[in-house]
Design an enzyme around this catalytic site. Structure first.
Site, PDB file in Angstrom:
ATOM      1  N   TYR A   1       0.820  -1.213   0.000  1.00  0.00           N
ATOM      2  CA  TYR A   1       0.000   0.000   0.000  1.00  0.00           C
ATOM      3  C   TYR A   1       0.855   1.265   0.000  1.00  0.00           C
ATOM      4  O   TYR A   1       0.540   2.247   0.683  1.00  0.00           O
ATOM      5  CB  TYR A   1      -0.934   0.009   1.215  1.00  0.00           C
ATOM      6  CG  TYR A   1      -1.745  -1.244   1.386  1.00  0.00           C
ATOM      7  CD1 TYR A   1      -2.603  -1.688   0.393  1.00  0.00           C
ATOM      8  CD2 TYR A   1      -1.664  -1.994   2.560  1.00  0.00           C
ATOM      9  CE1 TYR A   1      -3.355  -2.846   0.544  1.00  0.00           C
ATOM     10  CE2 TYR A   1      -2.418  -3.147   2.724  1.00  0.00           C
ATOM     11  CZ  TYR A   1      -3.252  -3.567   1.706  1.00  0.00           C
ATOM     12  OH  TYR A   1      -3.993  -4.719   1.860  1.00  0.00           O
TER      13      TYR A   1
ATOM     14  N   TYR B   1     -14.754  -4.452   2.588  1.00  0.00           N
ATOM     15  CA  TYR B   1     -13.407  -4.853   2.156  1.00  0.00           C
ATOM     16  C   TYR B   1     -13.219  -6.311   2.566  1.00  0.00           C
ATOM     17  O   TYR B   1     -13.481  -6.682   3.719  1.00  0.00           O
ATOM     18  CB  TYR B   1     -12.329  -3.981   2.804  1.00  0.00           C
ATOM     19  CG  TYR B   1     -10.932  -4.513   2.563  1.00  0.00           C
ATOM     20  CD1 TYR B   1     -10.243  -4.195   1.398  1.00  0.00           C
ATOM     21  CD2 TYR B   1     -10.320  -5.346   3.480  1.00  0.00           C
ATOM     22  CE1 TYR B   1      -8.973  -4.702   1.160  1.00  0.00           C
ATOM     23  CE2 TYR B   1      -9.062  -5.864   3.258  1.00  0.00           C
ATOM     24  CZ  TYR B   1      -8.387  -5.543   2.091  1.00  0.00           C
ATOM     25  OH  TYR B   1      -7.139  -6.056   1.869  1.00  0.00           O
TER      26      TYR B   1
ATOM     27  N   ASP C   1     -17.605 -12.733   6.970  1.00  0.00           N
ATOM     28  CA  ASP C   1     -16.163 -12.507   6.982  1.00  0.00           C
ATOM     29  C   ASP C   1     -15.762 -11.955   8.348  1.00  0.00           C
ATOM     30  O   ASP C   1     -15.872 -10.756   8.613  1.00  0.00           O
ATOM     31  CB  ASP C   1     -15.816 -11.522   5.857  1.00  0.00           C
ATOM     32  CG  ASP C   1     -14.342 -11.155   5.813  1.00  0.00           C
ATOM     33  OD1 ASP C   1     -13.597 -11.540   6.729  1.00  0.00           O
ATOM     34  OD2 ASP C   1     -13.940 -10.447   4.860  1.00  0.00           O
TER      35      ASP C   1
ATOM     36  N   LYS D   1      -6.209 -13.465  10.711  1.00  0.00           N
ATOM     37  CA  LYS D   1      -5.631 -12.429  11.557  1.00  0.00           C
ATOM     38  C   LYS D   1      -5.329 -12.909  12.982  1.00  0.00           C
ATOM     39  O   LYS D   1      -4.272 -13.453  13.226  1.00  0.00           O
ATOM     40  CB  LYS D   1      -6.505 -11.177  11.529  1.00  0.00           C
ATOM     41  CG  LYS D   1      -6.456 -10.484  10.156  1.00  0.00           C
ATOM     42  CD  LYS D   1      -6.792  -9.043  10.221  1.00  0.00           C
ATOM     43  CE  LYS D   1      -6.728  -8.384   8.843  1.00  0.00           C
ATOM     44  NZ  LYS D   1      -5.362  -8.154   8.360  1.00  0.00           N
TER      45      LYS D   1
END
Length: 423
Positions: A15, A143, A237, A266
């Site tokens: 990014y 996202y 999600d 994560k």
């Protein structure tokens, strides 16, 4: 310093516009909620390394489990073989999740977990003999990852992947049904496109990297109800929200729903190493249970169910079982709400919001992110704002002094940045 010589940047960073980027800070070690830099400074980590290190860094119980596993079997392929760490972890995850979410497919990143979920949904219909159900209904502001399928269900207009629109599979999008009118609109979309839709996908309670937008459990319950009304699998999600971040172990618990497919990653290993899981109900799994070899799920990451990562995740679940992580998450939320309250209504501040161990400050206009980050580092804080928000998602074990320092730093720097923008 920034340079015009591309050869001076052999390491391509995430990014980041490499031509103009300032040199990154070099981390040399971690402990607790601290990142120690090469120059000796220690920064309080306000985002737990992209929300992963829920128990803080270097937790001895997780480290011991990984070390023990390293001495016996760091990795073995999962095609045609199995091993105790994966078997044990799958059983534990199934026992923690609601309903009959008990068929666990391990992968190695959150984006790939989403890819597998989308693939499961599409193939479910193919295995049932229904061709043409290849599209997904997703929500604006969402996202879900950086791989192609995951990008296709991210916000198509405001998301970071909007440049790839012509390259991505064509999906359907709706606003989150926050009102009766929006629920009716969603209902209509599902009805009109039912025969081409394979599934609905949503981030429960918080749209994370899309802007840290929050919605109440009733919105999630509405989505689940409408998906079921139209016979569509619901993919939830929980890559960001799972493992205590919203104040419950899984965010979907707060809406009382059982999705058909759930994605985790994560915090799954407590921030130790990469691991993800796509978990399906018995009904979804039964569509793949067949005498036809072609009906199998044809997916298999090389490092899926990595024994080291499974051992880390199993040890992380031990900590959730025996230490008060959910109470800690809720206490963090209370303190974040108290600490951010002085920003409410200030010039240049559009909103403050909290949920579980998540605190968000939203600016009226996007700030100068480089300046914002630099000022936070000057105060000994590591936070990574994006777009028009600065947020805190610290380790659930963070000490009160460190948490207060994070809050005070964000409030002070945000006030200065917002006031400057408001002039």
């Amino acid at each position: 310093m920034p340079t015009d010589d591309p050869s001076a940047a052999p390491l391509w960073r995430p990014y980041t516009q490499m031509k103009h980027a300032a040199p990154p800070l070099e981390a040399v070690r971690t402990h607790g909620s601290r990142i120690v830099l090469a120059d000796g400074r220690a920064l309080v980590d306000g985002i737990a390394s992209w929300w992963t290190a829920v128990h803080g860094y270097n937790h001895p119980h997780i480290a011991a489990a990984v070390s023990e596993q390293l001495g016996t079997m760091p990795h073995v392929m999962f095609g045609g073989l199995t091993h105790a760490p994966a078997e044990r972890l799958a059983r534990r995850l199934a026992g923690l999740l609601p309903g009959d979410l008990n068929h666990v497919f391990f992968t190695d990143s959150g984006s790939v977990a989403v890819e597998v979920a989308l693939k499961m949904a599409v193939q479910l219909w193919l295995n049932r003999g229904e061709a043409g159900r290849t599209r997904i209904l997703a929500f604006r502001g969402g996202y879900h990852g950086d791989t192609v399928g995951a990008m296709s269900v991210c916000d198509p207009e405001e998301g970071m992947h909007r440049r790839f629109g012509a390259f991505l599979p064509s999906q359907l999008f709706s606003d989150l049904p926050r009102t009766e009118a929006e629920a009716a609109t969603l209902d209509g979309i599902l009805a009109r496109h039912r025969t081409e839709l394979a599934a609905v996908i949503v981030e429960p309670l918080v749209q994370g990297a899309g802007g840290m937008r929050m919605h109440p459990p009733e919105v999630l319950a509405t989505i689940a109800r409408l998906a079921r009304r139209h016979g569509l699998p619901l993919i939830v999600d929980e890559i960001f929200t799972g493992f205590g971040r919203t104040g419950t172990l899984f965010a979907c618990e707060q809406a009382g729903i059982v999705p058909d497919i759930l994605c985790l990653s994560k915090a799954l290993t407590g921030g130790t190493m990469a691991l993800a899981a796509t978990i399906a109900t018995g009904e979804v799994f039964s569509a793949f249970w067949s005498d036809d070899p072609g009906a199998a799920l044809m997916h298999g990451p090389t490092f899926m169910a990595n024994p080291l990562a499974c051992a880390a995740a199993d040890a992380s679940l031990d900590l959730f079982a025996r230490e008060p992580r959910l109470e800690q998450a809720r206490a963090i939320g209370t303190r974040l709400a108290e600490g951010f309250e002085p920003l409410r209504g200030r010039p240049g501040i559009a909103d403050i919001r909290t949920l579980g161990a998540i605190g968000v400050v939203q600016f009226a206009e996007p700030p100068d992110l480089a300046t914002l980050k630099a000022r936070l580092v000057e105060r000994g804080v590591w936070v990574r704002p994006f777009g028009d928000v600065v947020y805190l998602t610290p380790a659930l074990t963070i000490g009160r002094d460190d948490l207060d320092h994070l809050i005070e730093s964000v409030v002070s720097v945000s006030t200065g940045v917002a006031s400057h923008r408001a002039i």
